[in-house]
Motif scaffolding. Structure first.
Motif, PDB file in Angstrom:
ATOM      1  N   ILE A  85       4.664   2.076  -6.153  1.00  0.00           N
ATOM      2  CA  ILE A  85       4.300   2.766  -4.917  1.00  0.00           C
ATOM      3  C   ILE A  85       4.642   4.248  -4.990  1.00  0.00           C
ATOM      4  CG2 ILE A  85       4.714   2.896  -2.425  1.00  0.00           C
ATOM      5  CD1 ILE A  85       5.233  -0.204  -2.609  1.00  0.00           C
ATOM      6  N   ALA A  86       5.836   4.575  -5.456  1.00  0.00           N
ATOM      7  CA  ALA A  86       6.218   5.986  -5.558  1.00  0.00           C
ATOM      8  C   ALA A  86       5.295   6.727  -6.512  1.00  0.00           C
ATOM      9  CB  ALA A  86       7.677   6.114  -6.007  1.00  0.00           C
ATOM     10  N   THR A  87       4.911   6.093  -7.606  1.00  0.00           N
ATOM     11  CA  THR A  87       3.974   6.720  -8.541  1.00  0.00           C
ATOM     12  C   THR A  87       2.646   6.995  -7.853  1.00  0.00           C
ATOM     13  OG1 THR A  87       5.032   5.652 -10.431  1.00  0.00           O
ATOM     14  CG2 THR A  87       2.793   6.475 -10.764  1.00  0.00           C
ATOM     15  N   GLU A  88       2.142   6.035  -7.087  1.00  0.00           N
ATOM     16  CA  GLU A  88       0.895   6.234  -6.348  1.00  0.00           C
ATOM     17  C   GLU A  88       1.009   7.426  -5.395  1.00  0.00           C
ATOM     18  OE1 GLU A  88      -1.136   2.933  -4.449  1.00  0.00           O
ATOM     19  OE2 GLU A  88      -0.056   1.562  -5.775  1.00  0.00           O
ATOM     20  N   VAL A  89       2.131   7.501  -4.680  1.00  0.00           N
ATOM     21  CA  VAL A  89       2.349   8.606  -3.745  1.00  0.00           C
ATOM     22  C   VAL A  89       2.357   9.934  -4.505  1.00  0.00           C
ATOM     23  CG1 VAL A  89       4.048   9.693  -2.210  1.00  0.00           C
ATOM     24  CG2 VAL A  89       3.556   7.243  -2.003  1.00  0.00           C
ATOM     25  N   LEU A  90       3.055   9.967  -5.630  1.00  0.00           N
ATOM     26  CA  LEU A  90       3.192  11.209  -6.390  1.00  0.00           C
ATOM     27  C   LEU A  90       1.907  11.609  -7.111  1.00  0.00           C
ATOM     28  CD1 LEU A  90       6.771  10.619  -7.765  1.00  0.00           C
ATOM     29  CD2 LEU A  90       6.076  12.359  -6.091  1.00  0.00           C
ATOM     30  N   ILE A  91       0.953  10.713  -7.185  1.00  0.00           N
ATOM     31  CA  ILE A  91      -0.358  11.052  -7.753  1.00  0.00           C
ATOM     32  C   ILE A  91      -1.334  11.432  -6.638  1.00  0.00           C
ATOM     33  CG2 ILE A  91      -2.368  10.076  -8.947  1.00  0.00           C
ATOM     34  CD1 ILE A  91      -0.307   8.587 -10.746  1.00  0.00           C
ATOM     35  N   SER A  92      -1.309  10.717  -5.519  1.00  0.00           N
ATOM     36  CA  SER A  92      -2.253  11.009  -4.432  1.00  0.00           C
ATOM     37  C   SER A  92      -1.859  12.241  -3.625  1.00  0.00           C
ATOM     38  CB  SER A  92      -2.419   9.799  -3.512  1.00  0.00           C
ATOM     39  OG  SER A  92      -1.218   9.493  -2.847  1.00  0.00           O
ATOM     40  N   LEU A  93      -0.578  12.463  -3.405  1.00  0.00           N
ATOM     41  CA  LEU A  93      -0.125  13.604  -2.608  1.00  0.00           C
ATOM     42  C   LEU A  93      -0.561  14.940  -3.218  1.00  0.00           C
ATOM     43  CD1 LEU A  93       1.471  14.618  -0.129  1.00  0.00           C
ATOM     44  CD2 LEU A  93       3.511  14.585  -1.584  1.00  0.00           C
ATOM     45  N   PRO A  94      -0.342  15.175  -4.512  1.00  0.00           N
ATOM     46  CA  PRO A  94      -0.792  16.454  -5.081  1.00  0.00           C
ATOM     47  C   PRO A  94      -2.303  16.663  -4.980  1.00  0.00           C
ATOM     48  CG  PRO A  94       0.785  15.424  -6.540  1.00  0.00           C
ATOM     49  CD  PRO A  94       0.448  14.413  -5.474  1.00  0.00           C
ATOM     50  N   LEU A 104       4.337   9.166   6.538  1.00  0.00           N
ATOM     51  CA  LEU A 104       4.841   7.803   6.428  1.00  0.00           C
ATOM     52  C   LEU A 104       4.071   7.123   5.315  1.00  0.00           C
ATOM     53  CD1 LEU A 104       4.999   6.929  10.224  1.00  0.00           C
ATOM     54  CD2 LEU A 104       6.903   7.534   8.727  1.00  0.00           C
ATOM     55  N   ILE A 105       4.758   6.292   4.572  1.00  0.00           N
ATOM     56  CA  ILE A 105       4.141   5.559   3.463  1.00  0.00           C
ATOM     57  C   ILE A 105       3.965   4.113   3.890  1.00  0.00           C
ATOM     58  CG2 ILE A 105       4.405   4.819   1.066  1.00  0.00           C
ATOM     59  CD1 ILE A 105       6.316   7.276   0.716  1.00  0.00           C
ATOM     60  N   GLY A 106       2.765   3.579   3.653  1.00  0.00           N
ATOM     61  CA  GLY A 106       2.472   2.195   4.005  1.00  0.00           C
ATOM     62  C   GLY A 106       1.878   2.088   5.393  1.00  0.00           C
ATOM     63  N   SER A 117       0.814  -1.208   0.000  1.00  0.00           N
ATOM     64  CA  SER A 117       0.000   0.000   0.000  1.00  0.00           C
ATOM     65  C   SER A 117       0.850   1.262   0.000  1.00  0.00           C
ATOM     66  CB  SER A 117      -0.901   0.004   1.239  1.00  0.00           C
ATOM     67  OG  SER A 117      -1.516   1.254   1.400  1.00  0.00           O
ATOM     68  N   ALA A 118       0.392   2.252  -0.764  1.00  0.00           N
ATOM     69  CA  ALA A 118       1.043   3.554  -0.782  1.00  0.00           C
ATOM     70  C   ALA A 118       0.290   4.533   0.097  1.00  0.00           C
ATOM     71  CB  ALA A 118       1.121   4.076  -2.216  1.00  0.00           C
ATOM     72  N   ALA A 119      -0.484   4.014   1.052  1.00  0.00           N
ATOM     73  CA  ALA A 119      -1.251   4.875   1.949  1.00  0.00           C
ATOM     74  C   ALA A 119      -0.317   5.847   2.665  1.00  0.00           C
ATOM     75  CB  ALA A 119      -2.010   4.028   2.964  1.00  0.00           C
ATOM     76  N   LEU A 120      -0.762   7.094   2.781  1.00  0.00           N
ATOM     77  CA  LEU A 120       0.008   8.124   3.467  1.00  0.00           C
ATOM     78  C   LEU A 120      -0.590   8.372   4.846  1.00  0.00           C
ATOM     79  CD1 LEU A 120       0.432  10.709   0.572  1.00  0.00           C
ATOM     80  CD2 LEU A 120       2.137   9.103   1.435  1.00  0.00           C
ATOM     81  N   HIS A 121       0.267   8.449   5.853  1.00  0.00           N
ATOM     82  CA  HIS A 121      -0.147   8.732   7.222  1.00  0.00           C
ATOM     83  C   HIS A 121       0.670   9.917   7.712  1.00  0.00           C
ATOM     84  CE1 HIS A 121      -2.072   4.792   7.280  1.00  0.00           C
ATOM     85  NE2 HIS A 121      -0.958   4.334   6.747  1.00  0.00           N
ATOM     86  N   LEU A 122      -0.009  10.961   8.142  1.00  0.00           N
ATOM     87  CA  LEU A 122       0.692  12.115   8.687  1.00  0.00           C
ATOM     88  C   LEU A 122       1.479  11.670   9.914  1.00  0.00           C
ATOM     89  CD1 LEU A 122       1.099  15.182   8.406  1.00  0.00           C
ATOM     90  CD2 LEU A 122      -0.838  15.465   9.976  1.00  0.00           C
ATOM     91  N   ALA A 123       2.784  11.903   9.892  1.00  0.00           N
ATOM     92  CA  ALA A 123       3.644  11.476  11.003  1.00  0.00           C
ATOM     93  C   ALA A 123       3.414  12.378  12.214  1.00  0.00           C
ATOM     94  CB  ALA A 123       5.108  11.504  10.578  1.00  0.00           C
ATOM     95  N   TYR A 129       8.917  10.908 -12.111  1.00  0.00           N
ATOM     96  CA  TYR A 129       8.268  12.193 -11.865  1.00  0.00           C
ATOM     97  C   TYR A 129       7.433  12.629 -13.065  1.00  0.00           C
ATOM     98  CZ  TYR A 129      11.500  12.254  -7.918  1.00  0.00           C
ATOM     99  OH  TYR A 129      12.199  11.934  -6.787  1.00  0.00           O
ATOM    100  N   ALA A 130       7.900  12.353 -14.265  1.00  0.00           N
ATOM    101  CA  ALA A 130       7.133  12.701 -15.465  1.00  0.00           C
ATOM    102  C   ALA A 130       5.825  11.911 -15.514  1.00  0.00           C
ATOM    103  CB  ALA A 130       7.968  12.456 -16.721  1.00  0.00           C
ATOM    104  N   ARG A 131       5.864  10.620 -15.139  1.00  0.00           N
ATOM    105  CA  ARG A 131       4.636   9.806 -15.104  1.00  0.00           C
ATOM    106  C   ARG A 131       3.610  10.399 -14.150  1.00  0.00           C
ATOM    107  NH1 ARG A 131       8.193   5.428 -15.028  1.00  0.00           N
ATOM    108  NH2 ARG A 131       7.927   5.150 -12.795  1.00  0.00           N
ATOM    109  N   ALA A 132       4.092  11.061 -13.110  1.00  0.00           N
ATOM    110  CA  ALA A 132       3.199  11.651 -12.113  1.00  0.00           C
ATOM    111  C   ALA A 132       2.803  13.085 -12.466  1.00  0.00           C
ATOM    112  CB  ALA A 132       3.859  11.605 -10.743  1.00  0.00           C
ATOM    113  N   GLY A 133       3.209  13.554 -13.649  1.00  0.00           N
ATOM    114  CA  GLY A 133       2.770  14.866 -14.112  1.00  0.00           C
ATOM    115  C   GLY A 133       3.724  16.017 -13.857  1.00  0.00           C
ATOM    116  N   PHE A 134       4.898  15.749 -13.315  1.00  0.00           N
ATOM    117  CA  PHE A 134       5.878  16.814 -13.093  1.00  0.00           C
ATOM    118  C   PHE A 134       6.610  17.097 -14.397  1.00  0.00           C
ATOM    119  CE2 PHE A 134       5.081  15.238  -8.898  1.00  0.00           C
ATOM    120  CZ  PHE A 134       5.172  16.346  -8.085  1.00  0.00           C
ATOM    121  N   ARG A 135       6.888  18.351 -14.649  1.00  0.00           N
ATOM    122  CA  ARG A 135       7.585  18.765 -15.865  1.00  0.00           C
ATOM    123  C   ARG A 135       8.737  19.687 -15.505  1.00  0.00           C
ATOM    124  NH1 ARG A 135       5.234  15.061 -17.123  1.00  0.00           N
ATOM    125  NH2 ARG A 135       3.370  14.869 -18.370  1.00  0.00           N
TER     126      ARG A 135
END
Length: 149
Positions: free
Chosen positions: A96-105, A54-56, A2-8, A131-137
């Motif tokens: 997982i990193a792609t999921e994070v970079l899509i859900s975080l924004p 935290l991720i996961g 899981s790429a679930a994000l939890h505020l530390a 980063y490009a896959r996640a929409g960063f340019r």
């Protein structure tokens, strides 16, 4: 995985510090444990300048992402900078990193953030593709410049 994000939170300091130490070792960032904790503790205590996620699973995280906040006239308000993003080696290349970079924004946008920035090694083509896959340019006319104080 899981790429679930939890505020530390303050109780997560030891888990987060261990992950940050692993990332810094990989990247060759020389920092004492005391300096590392001094940089992390205020984020976990709710300082308004940034947040650590935290991720996961919260009790056994597989990584973390740290976001800092600023203000941009160009972007029309609050902006954010991904200061660090790290996943344990054993779980990399699973999306997982792609999921994070899509859900975080999405989450930051819902909170009023107008732009999200990050820094990438000019020679790290794999990270640039991620980063490009996640929409960063890349901003062709601009490059990040820093001055240590």
């Amino acid at each position: 995985m899981s790429a679930a994000l939890h505020l530390a939170k303050p109780d997560d300091l030891d888990r987060l510090t261990a992950l940050v130490a692993a990332f810094h070792a990989e990247q060759g960032i020389d920092q004492t444990d005391a300096a590392r904790e001094a940089g992390l503790a205020p984020l976990l205590e709710g300082i308004p300048h940034g947040a650590a996620y935290l991720i996961g699973p919260a009790r056994a995280p597989i990584g973390y992402v740290i976001v800092t906040f600023g203000w941009s006239v160009e972007f029309g308000g609050m902006d954010a900078f991904i200061d660090e993003l790290y996943l344990r080696r054993a779980v990399r290349r699973r999306g997982i990193a792609t999921e994070v970079l899509i859900s975080l924004p999405k989450a930051l946008g819902d909170a009023g953030v107008k732009g999200l920035h990050l820094e990438v090694d000019r020679e790290d083509e794999a990270a640039q593709r991620l980063y490009a896959r996640a929409g960063f340019r890349a901003r062709e006319r601009y490059m990040l410049m820093s001055r240590k104080l």
